[in-house]
Design a protein around this motif. Structure first.
Motif, PDB file in Angstrom:
ATOM      1  N   ALA A  21       0.832  -1.212   0.000  1.00 17.80           N
ATOM      2  CA  ALA A  21       0.000   0.000   0.000  1.00 17.80           C
ATOM      3  C   ALA A  21       0.866   1.262   0.000  1.00 17.80           C
ATOM      4  O   ALA A  21       0.585   2.220  -0.732  1.00 17.80           O
ATOM      5  CB  ALA A  21      -0.940  -0.003   1.205  1.00 17.80           C
ATOM      6  N   ASP A 108      -8.212  -1.427   6.196  1.00 18.95           N
ATOM      7  CA  ASP A 108      -8.547  -1.183   4.794  1.00 18.95           C
ATOM      8  C   ASP A 108      -7.416  -0.315   4.228  1.00 18.95           C
ATOM      9  O   ASP A 108      -7.144   0.765   4.772  1.00 18.95           O
ATOM     10  CB  ASP A 108      -9.887  -0.451   4.716  1.00 18.95           C
ATOM     11  CG  ASP A 108     -10.215   0.039   3.322  1.00 18.95           C
ATOM     12  OD1 ASP A 108      -9.582  -0.406   2.344  1.00 18.95           O
ATOM     13  OD2 ASP A 108     -11.120   0.887   3.208  1.00 18.95           O
ATOM     14  N   GLN A 110      -7.162   1.703   1.822  1.00 20.31           N
ATOM     15  CA  GLN A 110      -7.564   3.082   1.516  1.00 20.31           C
ATOM     16  C   GLN A 110      -7.707   3.906   2.787  1.00 20.31           C
ATOM     17  O   GLN A 110      -7.319   5.074   2.833  1.00 20.31           O
ATOM     18  CB  GLN A 110      -8.864   3.097   0.707  1.00 20.31           C
ATOM     19  CG  GLN A 110      -8.691   2.612  -0.715  1.00 20.31           C
ATOM     20  CD  GLN A 110      -7.625   3.404  -1.479  1.00 20.31           C
ATOM     21  OE1 GLN A 110      -7.586   4.623  -1.427  1.00 20.31           O
ATOM     22  NE2 GLN A 110      -6.741   2.708  -2.172  1.00 20.31           N
ATOM     23  N   GLN A 111      -8.262   3.296   3.837  1.00 19.34           N
ATOM     24  CA  GLN A 111      -8.392   3.989   5.114  1.00 19.34           C
ATOM     25  C   GLN A 111      -7.006   4.307   5.674  1.00 19.34           C
ATOM     26  O   GLN A 111      -6.760   5.406   6.162  1.00 19.34           O
ATOM     27  CB  GLN A 111      -9.169   3.134   6.112  1.00 19.34           C
ATOM     28  CG  GLN A 111      -9.257   3.773   7.497  1.00 19.34           C
ATOM     29  CD  GLN A 111      -9.647   2.780   8.572  1.00 19.34           C
ATOM     30  OE1 GLN A 111      -9.518   1.568   8.406  1.00 19.34           O
ATOM     31  NE2 GLN A 111     -10.126   3.304   9.685  1.00 19.34           N
ATOM     32  N   GLN A 114      -5.539   7.178   3.852  1.00 19.41           N
ATOM     33  CA  GLN A 114      -6.161   8.450   4.251  1.00 19.41           C
ATOM     34  C   GLN A 114      -5.532   8.962   5.542  1.00 19.41           C
ATOM     35  O   GLN A 114      -5.240  10.153   5.677  1.00 19.41           O
ATOM     36  CB  GLN A 114      -7.671   8.283   4.426  1.00 19.41           C
ATOM     37  CG  GLN A 114      -8.410   8.150   3.116  1.00 19.41           C
ATOM     38  CD  GLN A 114      -9.899   7.904   3.318  1.00 19.41           C
ATOM     39  OE1 GLN A 114     -10.358   7.621   4.412  1.00 19.41           O
ATOM     40  NE2 GLN A 114     -10.651   8.009   2.235  1.00 19.41           N
TER      41      GLN A 114
END
Length: 121
Positions: A21, A108, A110-111, A114
Protein backbone atom coordinates in the motif's frame (compact mmCIF):
# COMPACT_ATOMS: atom_id res chain seq x y z
CA UNK A 1 12.52 12.44 -3.61
CA UNK A 2 10.16 9.84 -2.19
CA UNK A 3 9.20 10.05 1.44
CA UNK A 4 10.28 7.09 3.55
CA UNK A 5 8.15 4.95 5.82
CA UNK A 6 9.46 2.41 8.33
CA UNK A 7 7.05 -0.52 8.75
CA UNK A 8 7.52 -2.57 11.92
CA UNK A 9 5.60 -5.79 12.45
CA UNK A 10 6.58 -9.32 13.43
CA UNK A 11 4.26 -10.69 10.75
CA UNK A 12 6.03 -10.77 7.38
CA UNK A 13 2.70 -10.98 5.55
CA UNK A 14 1.41 -7.88 7.38
CA UNK A 15 4.60 -5.98 6.53
CA UNK A 16 4.16 -7.00 2.90
CA UNK A 17 0.53 -5.80 2.83
CA UNK A 18 1.38 -2.44 4.37
CA UNK A 19 4.50 -2.07 2.21
CA UNK A 20 2.44 -2.76 -0.93
CA UNK A 21 0.00 0.00 0.00
CA UNK A 22 2.78 2.44 0.90
CA UNK A 23 4.81 1.77 -2.26
CA UNK A 24 1.64 2.25 -4.29
CA UNK A 25 1.32 5.68 -2.71
CA UNK A 26 4.91 6.55 -3.69
CA UNK A 27 6.73 5.89 -0.43
CA UNK A 28 10.15 4.30 -0.10
CA UNK A 29 9.86 1.49 2.45
CA UNK A 30 12.10 0.22 5.23
CA UNK A 31 11.02 -2.81 7.27
CA UNK A 32 11.69 -4.25 10.70
CA UNK A 33 10.41 -7.43 12.36
CA UNK A 34 10.44 -5.97 15.89
CA UNK A 35 11.32 -2.80 17.74
CA UNK A 36 15.04 -3.41 18.09
CA UNK A 37 15.39 -4.21 14.41
CA UNK A 38 13.51 -1.00 13.62
CA UNK A 39 15.90 1.01 15.80
CA UNK A 40 18.82 -0.60 14.01
CA UNK A 41 17.29 0.45 10.66
CA UNK A 42 16.79 4.00 11.92
CA UNK A 43 20.35 4.33 13.21
CA UNK A 44 21.06 7.94 12.35
CA UNK A 45 18.52 7.98 9.52
CA UNK A 46 15.49 10.26 9.33
CA UNK A 47 12.22 8.78 8.13
CA UNK A 48 8.96 10.55 7.33
CA UNK A 49 6.63 8.05 9.02
CA UNK A 50 6.77 4.97 11.24
CA UNK A 51 3.96 2.41 11.18
CA UNK A 52 4.36 -0.09 14.01
CA UNK A 53 2.58 -3.03 15.55
CA UNK A 54 2.11 -3.11 19.31
CA UNK A 55 2.76 -6.73 20.25
CA UNK A 56 6.14 -7.94 18.98
CA UNK A 57 9.01 -10.02 20.35
CA UNK A 58 12.28 -8.44 21.57
CA UNK A 59 10.87 -4.89 21.77
CA UNK A 60 7.16 -4.00 21.57
CA UNK A 61 5.65 -0.97 19.88
CA UNK A 62 5.34 1.15 23.03
CA UNK A 63 9.03 0.70 23.89
CA UNK A 64 9.92 1.43 20.26
CA UNK A 65 7.94 4.67 20.27
CA UNK A 66 9.70 5.80 23.45
CA UNK A 67 13.10 5.04 21.90
CA UNK A 68 12.23 6.89 18.68
CA UNK A 69 10.99 9.93 20.60
CA UNK A 70 14.35 10.01 22.41
CA UNK A 71 16.20 10.39 19.07
CA UNK A 72 16.59 14.04 18.04
CA UNK A 73 16.34 13.15 14.30
CA UNK A 74 12.96 11.43 14.74
CA UNK A 75 11.58 13.22 17.80
CA UNK A 76 8.69 14.69 15.76
CA UNK A 77 8.30 11.90 13.18
CA UNK A 78 4.67 10.77 12.93
CA UNK A 79 4.22 7.29 14.41
CA UNK A 80 1.12 5.30 13.56
CA UNK A 81 0.23 2.27 15.67
CA UNK A 82 -1.31 -0.50 13.53
CA UNK A 83 -2.50 -3.24 15.86
CA UNK A 84 -5.27 -5.66 16.79
CA UNK A 85 -5.48 -3.95 20.19
CA UNK A 86 -8.44 -1.59 20.48
CA UNK A 87 -8.79 -1.06 24.23
CA UNK A 88 -8.82 2.57 25.37
CA UNK A 89 -6.18 1.82 28.02
CA UNK A 90 -3.75 0.60 25.33
CA UNK A 91 -4.51 3.63 23.15
CA UNK A 92 -3.82 5.94 26.08
CA UNK A 93 -0.57 4.09 26.78
CA UNK A 94 0.42 4.56 23.13
CA UNK A 95 -0.52 8.23 23.17
CA UNK A 96 1.46 8.80 26.36
CA UNK A 97 4.49 7.14 24.74
CA UNK A 98 4.19 9.45 21.74
CA UNK A 99 2.05 7.64 19.15
CA UNK A 100 0.54 10.07 16.67
CA UNK A 101 -2.35 7.83 15.57
CA UNK A 102 -3.93 4.40 16.04
CA UNK A 103 -5.45 2.10 13.41
CA UNK A 104 -6.98 -1.25 14.35
CA UNK A 105 -6.32 -4.37 12.25
CA UNK A 106 -7.65 -5.69 10.02
CA UNK A 107 -7.19 -2.51 8.05
CA UNK A 108 -8.55 -1.18 4.79
CA UNK A 109 -5.60 0.01 2.67
CA UNK A 110 -7.56 3.08 1.52
CA UNK A 111 -8.39 3.99 5.11
CA UNK A 112 -4.74 3.55 6.06
CA UNK A 113 -3.64 5.80 3.19
CA UNK A 114 -6.16 8.45 4.25
CA UNK A 115 -4.72 8.46 7.77
CA UNK A 116 -1.16 8.52 6.41
CA UNK A 117 -2.11 11.44 4.17
CA UNK A 118 -3.12 13.43 7.24
CA UNK A 119 0.18 12.66 8.98
CA UNK A 120 2.68 13.08 6.13
CA UNK A 121 2.57 16.05 3.81
Amino acid sequence: MAKTVLIVDDSASMRQMVAFAMRGAGFAVLEGGHGQEALDRLSGQKVDLVITDLNMPVMDGIALIKQIRAQPANKYTPILMLTTESQDAKKQEGKAAGATGWVVKPFDPQQLLQVVGKLVR
